[in-house]
Design a protein around this motif. Structure first.
Motif: not given
Length: 531
Positions: A77-80, A11-17, A248-252
């Motif tokens: 709200d919670l999922g993000s 996954g992308k760095a921001e998702d891993v982070d 998921a990519k960019n999960a937030t």
């Protein structure tokens, strides 16, 4: 960054982070885009709403779907804010008071796992009935399927899902897109086929929007509420977006987008579909419910476009139903895997394995859920009333799983909540309160006998039995044994790879206490993590 080359491939760095801030290492591959997380489920659940007549079908769908959308906002709200595969029980543990967090998290984890597997059972049981209805139509009603045949078709469907999820992991996101498009095409075809086929026999607006019926032993007002079970069950799979959040990519953004998109599409398209169906169906509601084809929708198509047309439309319908089952098996397996990752399910060390060979998927959890679905599906062999518990098990199990984390957030965890990229702002708490009230009420609906207060073995709603066994069993298991070792979600991230910012966020959010411990190596600082 708390990532390595393996993480970067997944996954992308921001998702891993983001996942690292929740205490987890990236283990699953992020194959889903925002659109591929979206997965509306428009299915035929008319037996729940026809007893209330067109008013129950049309307005019952509209009102209940609107309330479900409010629940979806609370979940978004919670999922993000905290996108993790074990979302519901993770949130419960995070927000609950210390004295209650472990037993409540344990209960939610089991209820959600069984609820998702129950949802898979209900979808695949519906698939079996739809497929068999095509055979009944094709043979002009001479074929009379036994419960054993229904179960065999059901089991074949479940096993086919297991094979697809196993061997098509890298294409699962695209399959979600196919599923969404198939649903939209089915709705569009219905919008054309029924009005054209019934152009000389369409019902008037007074019947569609104002005709109330009561084919049960309940008071008429309560029958209207029972009609809500149709959208409640149909739209009940929207938390699948939460369980695939670690893929998921960019999960937030993708998770709330998927939740609200699924519910919103079902609300609007389902409402329009109910209007079209009510305008084109026979006014003999008892005939529809007692159709020799075994499915009211099959009878409605048959009345509109004849034998061949009904076969084509029902084939389209059961294929769409099959695709829906694939999505539910993915969601159920990810929940089971996440719960096993935290050591809560029996044989957790077996089921928390991730198969790199098959594309970084929880292969053992996939087949564990498929086999469990086949076992629960044995209810098909009892009678229709027992089989209907498959539908309500999904409703009751998931409702409890959604209710508790939302309740915990507004009662104990308001100060701990840190909004994600999606946030409903000042309306967040009122939305959560309304969601809790609706989920409590809809759970009562799910356990009530459908036909009336006078019940026997054939008309009993077995949901209360099955759900009580799940909830009572989970709590008994916790207080007898699991309380000695279950401490909630575990930390799987490698502490030596945490950045100062991640340590800060984890400590501030109360996920873990991060300490620096000096080691003998000159000039080095080793990190350890304490839960």
């Amino acid at each position: 960054m708390a990532s390595n080359s393996s993480d970067d491939q997944l996954g992308k760095a921001e998702d891993v982070d983001m996942l690292a801030q929740l205490g987890y290492a990236q283990e699953l591959k992020r194959n889903f885009s925002k659109f591929e997380v979206l997965g509306p489920s428009i299915a035929s659940t008319l037996p729940f709403s026809i007893p209330a007549g067109p008013v129950g079908m049309v307005w019952g769908w509209f009102v209940a779907s609107g309330l479900i959308f409010i629940v979806a906002l609370a979940m978004a709200d919670l999922g993000s804010a905290m996108p993790t595969a074990g979302g519901l029980y993770w949130w419960t543990h995070y927000f609950s008071a210390p004295a209650y967090r472990n037993p409540l998290s344990f209960l939610v984890g089991y209820s959600n796992t069984l609820g998702l597997v129950g949802g898979l059972c209900s979808i695949d049981y519906g698939f079996a009935l739809m497929l068999i209805s095509v055979v009944v139509i094709a043979t002009d009603g001479t074929f009379a399927p036994s419960n054993g045949i229904v179960f065999c078709v059901f089991m074949g469907c479940v096993l086919s899902h297991g094979l697809v999820v196993t061997f098509a992991s890298r294409y699962m996101g695209r399959l979600q897109t196919v599923f969404t498009i198939a649903n939209l095409l089915l709705v569009a075809a219905t919008f054309v086929v029924l009005p054209v086929g019934r152009r000389e026999q369409r019902n008037k607006a007074a019947f569609i929007f104002g005709e109330m019926a009561n084919l049960t032993g309940w008071p008429t007002g309560w029958v209207f509420f029972l009609s809500w079970l149709s959208p409640i069950w149909t739209i009940g799979g929207f938390d699948s977006c939460v369980h695939i959040s670690e893929e998921a990519k960019n999960a937030t953004i993708a998770v709330p987008y998927g939740i609200l998109g699924s519910v919103g599409l079902c609300w609007v398209l389902g409402f329009l579909s109910q209007i079209v169906i009510a305008s084109c169906m026979s006014q003999d509601l008892e005939h529809l419910l007692g159709s020799p084809f075994g499915q009211p929708m099959a009878q409605i198509y048959y009345d509109a476009v004849g034998k061949n047309g009904a076969i084509i439309m029902m084939t389209f319908l059961f294929l769409t139903q099959w695709l829906m089952g694939v999505s539910l098996l993915v969601a159920a397996s990810r929940q089971a895997w996440a719960f096993s990752r935290d050591g809560a399910l029996p044989f957790s060390t077996f089921f928390n394995h991730v198969s790199k060979r098959f594309g970084y998927i929880p292969l053992r959890a996939v087949w564990g859920c498929a086999i469990l679905a086949c076992v629960i599906g044995l209810l098909c062999l009892v009678n229709a009333a027992a089989a209907s518990a498959l539908f309500s098990l999904a409703v009751a199990g998931n409702n409890l799983s959604w209710f508790i984390p939302i309740f915990a957030r507004i009662v104990w965890g308001r100060e701990k909540f840190v909004p994600g990229q999606f946030y409903t702002g000042v309306l967040s708490v009122p939305i959560a309160i309304i969601s809790c009230l609706f989920l409590f009420f809809s759970t009562l609906l799910a356990v009530m006998p459908y036909g009336g207060p006078d019940v026997n073995a054939e008309t009993m709603n077995y949901t209360i039995v099955v759900s009580s066994a799940v909830w009572g069993g989970a709590l008994a298991y916790y207080f007898i044994d699991a309380r000695k070792w279950f401490t909630g979600p575990k930390i799987t991230i490698d502490a030596t790879q945490l950045t100062e910012e991640q340590e800060d966020k984890m400590a501030r959010n109360g996920v873990v206490d991060v300490k620096h411990i000096n080691v003998n190596s000159p000039g080095k600082d080793e990190k350890s993590v304490e839960v």
